[in-house]
Structure formats: structure tokens, C-alpha cells
Design a protein around this motif. Structure first.
Motif, PDB file in Angstrom:
ATOM      1  N   THR A  59       4.763   7.694  -8.157  1.00 25.89           N
ATOM      2  CA  THR A  59       4.860   8.923  -7.373  1.00 25.89           C
ATOM      3  C   THR A  59       4.116   8.768  -6.054  1.00 25.89           C
ATOM      4  OG1 THR A  59       5.036  10.308  -9.354  1.00 25.89           O
ATOM      5  CG2 THR A  59       4.333  11.393  -7.335  1.00 25.89           C
ATOM      6  N   ARG A  60       2.910   8.225  -6.112  1.00 31.01           N
ATOM      7  CA  ARG A  60       2.120   8.075  -4.889  1.00 31.01           C
ATOM      8  C   ARG A  60       2.709   7.028  -3.950  1.00 31.01           C
ATOM      9  NH1 ARG A  60      -4.191   8.370  -4.850  1.00 31.01           N
ATOM     10  NH2 ARG A  60      -3.644   9.344  -2.857  1.00 31.01           N
ATOM     11  N   SER A  61       3.337   6.014  -4.510  1.00 30.68           N
ATOM     12  CA  SER A  61       3.927   4.963  -3.664  1.00 30.68           C
ATOM     13  C   SER A  61       5.311   5.341  -3.158  1.00 30.68           C
ATOM     14  CB  SER A  61       4.015   3.647  -4.447  1.00 30.68           C
ATOM     15  OG  SER A  61       4.885   3.775  -5.550  1.00 30.68           O
ATOM     16  N   ARG A  62       5.857   6.431  -3.701  1.00 31.52           N
ATOM     17  CA  ARG A  62       7.173   6.941  -3.294  1.00 31.52           C
ATOM     18  C   ARG A  62       8.276   5.890  -3.454  1.00 31.52           C
ATOM     19  NH1 ARG A  62       3.715   8.022   0.640  1.00 31.52           N
ATOM     20  NH2 ARG A  62       4.771   6.668   2.148  1.00 31.52           N
ATOM     21  N   LEU A  63       8.197   5.155  -4.546  1.00 32.74           N
ATOM     22  CA  LEU A  63       9.240   4.161  -4.816  1.00 32.74           C
ATOM     23  C   LEU A  63      10.593   4.846  -4.935  1.00 32.74           C
ATOM     24  CD1 LEU A  63       9.759   1.109  -5.606  1.00 32.74           C
ATOM     25  CD2 LEU A  63       9.734   1.935  -7.977  1.00 32.74           C
ATOM     26  N   GLY A  64      11.591   4.282  -4.256  1.00 37.39           N
ATOM     27  CA  GLY A  64      12.899   4.914  -4.227  1.00 37.39           C
ATOM     28  C   GLY A  64      14.037   3.983  -4.600  1.00 37.39           C
ATOM     29  N   LYS A  65      15.207   4.546  -4.658  1.00 40.38           N
ATOM     30  CA  LYS A  65      16.424   3.817  -5.003  1.00 40.38           C
ATOM     31  C   LYS A  65      16.646   2.645  -4.053  1.00 40.38           C
ATOM     32  CE  LYS A  65      21.410   4.521  -5.571  1.00 40.38           C
ATOM     33  NZ  LYS A  65      22.516   5.529  -5.542  1.00 40.38           N
ATOM     34  N   ALA A  90      13.287 -11.449  -4.182  1.00 37.34           N
ATOM     35  CA  ALA A  90      13.548 -10.154  -3.544  1.00 37.34           C
ATOM     36  C   ALA A  90      14.377 -10.283  -2.274  1.00 37.34           C
ATOM     37  CB  ALA A  90      12.226  -9.466  -3.224  1.00 37.34           C
ATOM     38  N   GLN A  91      14.643 -11.515  -1.863  1.00 40.96           N
ATOM     39  CA  GLN A  91      15.353 -11.786  -0.611  1.00 40.96           C
ATOM     40  C   GLN A  91      14.610 -11.165   0.576  1.00 40.96           C
ATOM     41  OE1 GLN A  91      19.406 -10.472  -1.258  1.00 40.96           O
ATOM     42  NE2 GLN A  91      19.896 -12.273  -2.490  1.00 40.96           N
ATOM     43  N   GLY A  92      13.310 -11.278   0.514  1.00 43.88           N
ATOM     44  CA  GLY A  92      12.453 -10.758   1.575  1.00 43.88           C
ATOM     45  C   GLY A  92      11.203 -10.137   0.980  1.00 43.88           C
ATOM     46  N   PRO A  93      10.253  -9.723   1.829  1.00 43.51           N
ATOM     47  CA  PRO A  93       9.050  -9.063   1.330  1.00 43.51           C
ATOM     48  C   PRO A  93       9.390  -7.796   0.530  1.00 43.51           C
ATOM     49  CG  PRO A  93       8.792  -9.677   3.638  1.00 43.51           C
ATOM     50  CD  PRO A  93      10.248  -9.870   3.298  1.00 43.51           C
ATOM     51  N   VAL A  94       8.485  -7.381  -0.345  1.00 46.38           N
ATOM     52  CA  VAL A  94       8.765  -6.284  -1.274  1.00 46.38           C
ATOM     53  C   VAL A  94       8.222  -4.960  -0.756  1.00 46.38           C
ATOM     54  CG1 VAL A  94       8.777  -7.864  -3.217  1.00 46.38           C
ATOM     55  CG2 VAL A  94       6.664  -6.651  -2.635  1.00 46.38           C
ATOM     56  N   ASP A  95       8.787  -3.883  -1.268  1.00 45.92           N
ATOM     57  CA  ASP A  95       8.403  -2.546  -0.808  1.00 45.92           C
ATOM     58  C   ASP A  95       7.098  -2.062  -1.430  1.00 45.92           C
ATOM     59  OD1 ASP A  95      10.884  -1.780   0.773  1.00 45.92           O
ATOM     60  OD2 ASP A  95      11.763  -2.336  -1.163  1.00 45.92           O
ATOM     61  N   VAL A  96       6.929  -2.322  -2.725  1.00 45.17           N
ATOM     62  CA  VAL A  96       5.746  -1.805  -3.434  1.00 45.17           C
ATOM     63  C   VAL A  96       5.203  -2.882  -4.371  1.00 45.17           C
ATOM     64  CG1 VAL A  96       4.843  -0.052  -5.008  1.00 45.17           C
ATOM     65  CG2 VAL A  96       6.615   0.573  -3.346  1.00 45.17           C
ATOM     66  N   LEU A  97       3.885  -3.053  -4.349  1.00 44.92           N
ATOM     67  CA  LEU A  97       3.188  -3.880  -5.331  1.00 44.92           C
ATOM     68  C   LEU A  97       2.367  -2.952  -6.205  1.00 44.92           C
ATOM     69  CD1 LEU A  97       2.007  -6.431  -6.627  1.00 44.92           C
ATOM     70  CD2 LEU A  97       0.410  -6.587  -4.686  1.00 44.92           C
ATOM     71  N   ALA A  98       2.720  -2.862  -7.494  1.00 44.72           N
ATOM     72  CA  ALA A  98       1.992  -2.045  -8.462  1.00 44.72           C
ATOM     73  C   ALA A  98       1.108  -2.977  -9.280  1.00 44.72           C
ATOM     74  CB  ALA A  98       2.955  -1.278  -9.357  1.00 44.72           C
ATOM     75  N   ASP A  99      -0.189  -2.886  -9.047  1.00 44.37           N
ATOM     76  CA  ASP A  99      -1.124  -3.895  -9.542  1.00 44.37           C
ATOM     77  C   ASP A  99      -2.111  -3.296 -10.538  1.00 44.37           C
ATOM     78  OD1 ASP A  99      -2.579  -6.241  -9.782  1.00 44.37           O
ATOM     79  OD2 ASP A  99      -3.676  -5.955  -7.899  1.00 44.37           O
ATOM     80  N   VAL A 100      -2.187  -3.881 -11.721  1.00 43.63           N
ATOM     81  CA  VAL A 100      -3.237  -3.509 -12.679  1.00 43.63           C
ATOM     82  C   VAL A 100      -4.086  -4.719 -13.035  1.00 43.63           C
ATOM     83  CG1 VAL A 100      -1.913  -1.591 -13.656  1.00 43.63           C
ATOM     84  CG2 VAL A 100      -1.724  -3.862 -14.688  1.00 43.63           C
ATOM     85  N   ALA A 101      -3.925  -5.796 -12.281  1.00 41.26           N
ATOM     86  CA  ALA A 101      -4.596  -7.049 -12.610  1.00 41.26           C
ATOM     87  C   ALA A 101      -5.719  -7.399 -11.648  1.00 41.26           C
ATOM     88  CB  ALA A 101      -3.583  -8.194 -12.662  1.00 41.26           C
TER      89      ALA A 101
END
Length: 369
Positions: free
Chosen positions: A188-194, A258-269
């Protein structure tokens, strides 16, 4: 107790008390703990099941102390002078831990809804101070600042109690509260979308498997990072691609997939992989974290952060709407539980030792007789 209660409630109960900082030996199974007395705005729950999560281990071993800089460990870090909860408060022993409560409401305070009695509920473990202007500042967490669900009975504010209409078992429902609310908060905070791309670290754990499923609900492309022996199980959770966390060229492999840099990195590590993973985020992208099981101290090149206009979010205390959304997902059968193991409450030492080995996928759950 109020006049409105379900059957006879005993004076004493079985519960697991955390008696000090250290290994699993600090968990003591007791059979004479007083059943909690409820306040005007609280309910009493007969606990049926309770999930295990990293917060339980981190608190027991003293990992939230600023003096600890290593990855999480099940053995403890010796004497901790500034023993803390996740919120930074001083920790007091003994404490009944357990944030992931599924059970039956058996009693209610005078300001609570008596219609909850007899209902099966899940508990939102984030206890907010409704009178505080900064509700994050005074928030508490079930099983951390206040006693939780590693017991036969648990008292919580009625506003944190959610009846659930679902065919899922008590064991399955207990896998959701902490991990899935955390994951929903992160997305929700990262606003990951379609159509966007998400990288998930620690992808085999409770939060990781939840992130995968919740990202697929948003129609995102998911790259999961985990150990190679868990690839098939993580793919079964919905990941589009998987990468071995021990690969030396994670950044390049992520960008290739990803064929390029990614939109969101969700990290718990966190840990040693942080720097190259952070470099894989696209300009204007987002980094979001809710854990650091591989180590909390990382290398961050601030030039990458500001030159690429990257957002960063830490996620712990979420708004109530996050948990409400999770309940809707469950009732609409849009998510599936991933159970990594089931133990009896009396077996909590063994359960936490198995949890800390990180050989499972999903969430481990305790049953409470």
C-alpha cells in the motif's frame, strides 16, 4: 467479567511466559496464569491458534536493542542492557508473546459489542492509541508491549477484533494477521500497481509469501529471492521468477529478468545483498522494508538514493484499513494460507527452534488446547 459471556471462564489458564532474554529455554509453559481481566473497551478471546513470526524471536533474543548489529539468531545475544520492544520501549519480563490470534470471543466489556460473543475472530495485532495525535508514536503490539496469544485466553481492544466468515480452519486463519498485514502495508505504501515489477527478499517466509500473493492480486510481475531448494514452493505461491539469494550477480540477473530496473523492492532481509538490490531500483522507484533478518546495518550510497529520486518507506504501524482489507481478501477467497508447520502450544521451544532454521515456507502455527 460481564454478565454477557460464553460458558464458564476459569480463573487460571495455560500460557507461555518469556522470562528473560536468551534462547528457547527462556520460554516457560505455565498452567496457573490468571485469565486476563477485561476493561470496558476490551473483549476476552479463547485462543484456538496463534501464529509464530520473526517478532517473537527478535524480542526473545534481544535483537531490537540498538547494541545488536548482527542478523537475527535463535540463541540470544548475551546480556542486553537496553532490552527493547520493536517500538523502542523498555521490555519487561515476564511477557506472554504471540501476535497472530485466531479464537472465539467469550466475554466483552460494557462498551464492546455483545454480538461478538461466540464469534470466531482474527485480531489486528497493532494496538493504536486512538487519543494520540501521532498514533504511530504510542502504538503497541500484541505480544510485545502487552500480553498476547501464546495462552488459552487473551484480552484485546474490541476495535481490534474482526469476525471472519470463512471456510478456512483455525490453523489457516492464524497464518494471516502479522505477516499479511505487514505485506499489505508494504504494498500500500509503495503503491505497487498493475504491470509493475516487484522484487521480494526473504520470499519463503510469512511476509514474503504474502507479498507474492498480494502483488499478484495487483497484477504485478514478481521476482522472488530465496534459497535454491525452495524455488518450487515459492513458485507455487505465485512468483513469476525466482533467484538464489546467494548469487553474486543479483543486480544484473534482476534487471535481465525484469527487462530493466524494477519499480519496487520489498525487503525483509537487509544484510550484505542490500547495496546491489538497491541499485536495481528504477529512477522514481520505491524501496520498502519491514525487517532485516540478514542484518540491520547496510551500505547505502546516498547518491543512488537522491540522484535516482528513490522513495524509501519503513513499515510497522499501519492504519486499520489495512487489516480490514486483509479480512476482505480472506472472506472473498482471494488469498490462500501457506502453512509451514503446526505445533502444540506446549511445544513452543521446538517450534521456535524449527522456525529459526528457516527451512520452512510460509507461517508456522501453534494450536492451543
Amino acid at each position: 467479567m460481564s454478565e454477557n459471556k460464553l460458558n464458564e471462564i476459569p480463573e487460571a489458564m495455560m500460557a507461555v511466559q518469556l522470562t528473560g532474554n536468551g534462547g528457547p529455554e527462556k520460554l516457560s509453559v505455565q498452567h496457573d496464569i490468571p485469565v486476563p481481566k477485561i476493561g470496558e473497551d476490551e473483549v476476552l478471546i479463547r485462543v484456538k491458534t496463534c501464529g509464530i513470526n520473526n517478532t517473537d524471536i527478535n524480542t526473545r533474543v534481544g535483537w531490537y536493542s540498538k547494541s545488536v548489529t548482527a542478523a537475527t539468531s535463535s540463541k540470544g545475544f548475551g546480556e542486553i542492557e537496553d532490552e527493547q520492544t520493536w517500538g523502542g520501549e523498555k521490555f519487561y519480563f515476564p511477557r506472554i508473546q504471540g501476535a497472530d490470534v485466531c479464537g472465539i470471543v467469550v466475554d466483552v466489556g460494557k462498551n464492546a459489542d455483545s454480538g461478538l460473543i461466540g464469534r470466531r475472530v482474527l485480531v489486528d495485532p497493532c494496538i493504536r492509541d486512538t487519543k494520540s495525535e501521532n498514533w504511530r508514536d504510542k502504538a503497541k503490539y500484541l505480544g510485545s508491549e502487552i500480553n498476547g496469544g501464546f495462552a488459552q485466553y487473551c484480552s484485546v481492544p474490541f476495535r481490534n477484533t474482526y469476525p471472519v466468515n470463512s471456510e478456512m480452519t483455525d490453523i489457516e486463519l492464524a497464518s494471516f494477521p502479522c505477516s499479511w498485514a505487514t505485506a499489505e502495508h508494504m504494498l500500500t505504501r509503495s503503491r505497487l500497481g498493475k504491470g509493475q515489477t516487484l522484487v521480494v527478499t526473504g520470499a519463503s517466509g510469512g511476509v514474503g509469501t504474502a507479498l507474492i500473493q498480494l502483488a499478484k492480486l495487483r497484477e504485478a510481475y514478481v521476482i522472488a529471492i530465496t534459497s535454491s531448494e525452495k524455488f518450487d514452493l515459492v513458485k507455487d505461491c505465485g512468483a513469476d521468477s525466482v533467484l538464489d539469494r546467494n548469487e553474486k550477480e543479483l543486480k544484473g540477473n534482476i534487471i535481465e529478468l525484469a527487462q530493466g530496473p524494477v519499480d519496487v523492492l520489498a525487503d525483509v532481509a537487509g544484510g550484505n545483498n542490500f547495496a546491489q538490490l538497491f541499485e536495481a531500483i528504477t529512477k522514481g522507484g520505491c524501496y520498502v522494508t519491514a525487517g532485516a533478518i540478514a542484518g540491520p546495518i547496510v551500505d547505502l550510497d546516498l547518491r543512488t538514493l537522491y540522484l535516482n529520486d528513490i522513495e524509501m518507506h519503513g513499515c510497522t504501524v499501519y492504519e486499520p484499513s489495512v487489516f480490514k482489507t486483509l479480512i476482505e481478501y480472506i472472506e472473498d477467497e482471494r488469498v490462500k494460507p501457506i502453512i509451514g508447520g503446526v505445533f502444540r502450544l506446549e511445544e513452543i521451544r521446538q517450534a521456535q527452534e524449527e522456525f529459526s532454521k528457516k527451512q520452512h515456507v510460509g507461517t508456522m502455527v501453534l494450536t492451543v488446547d
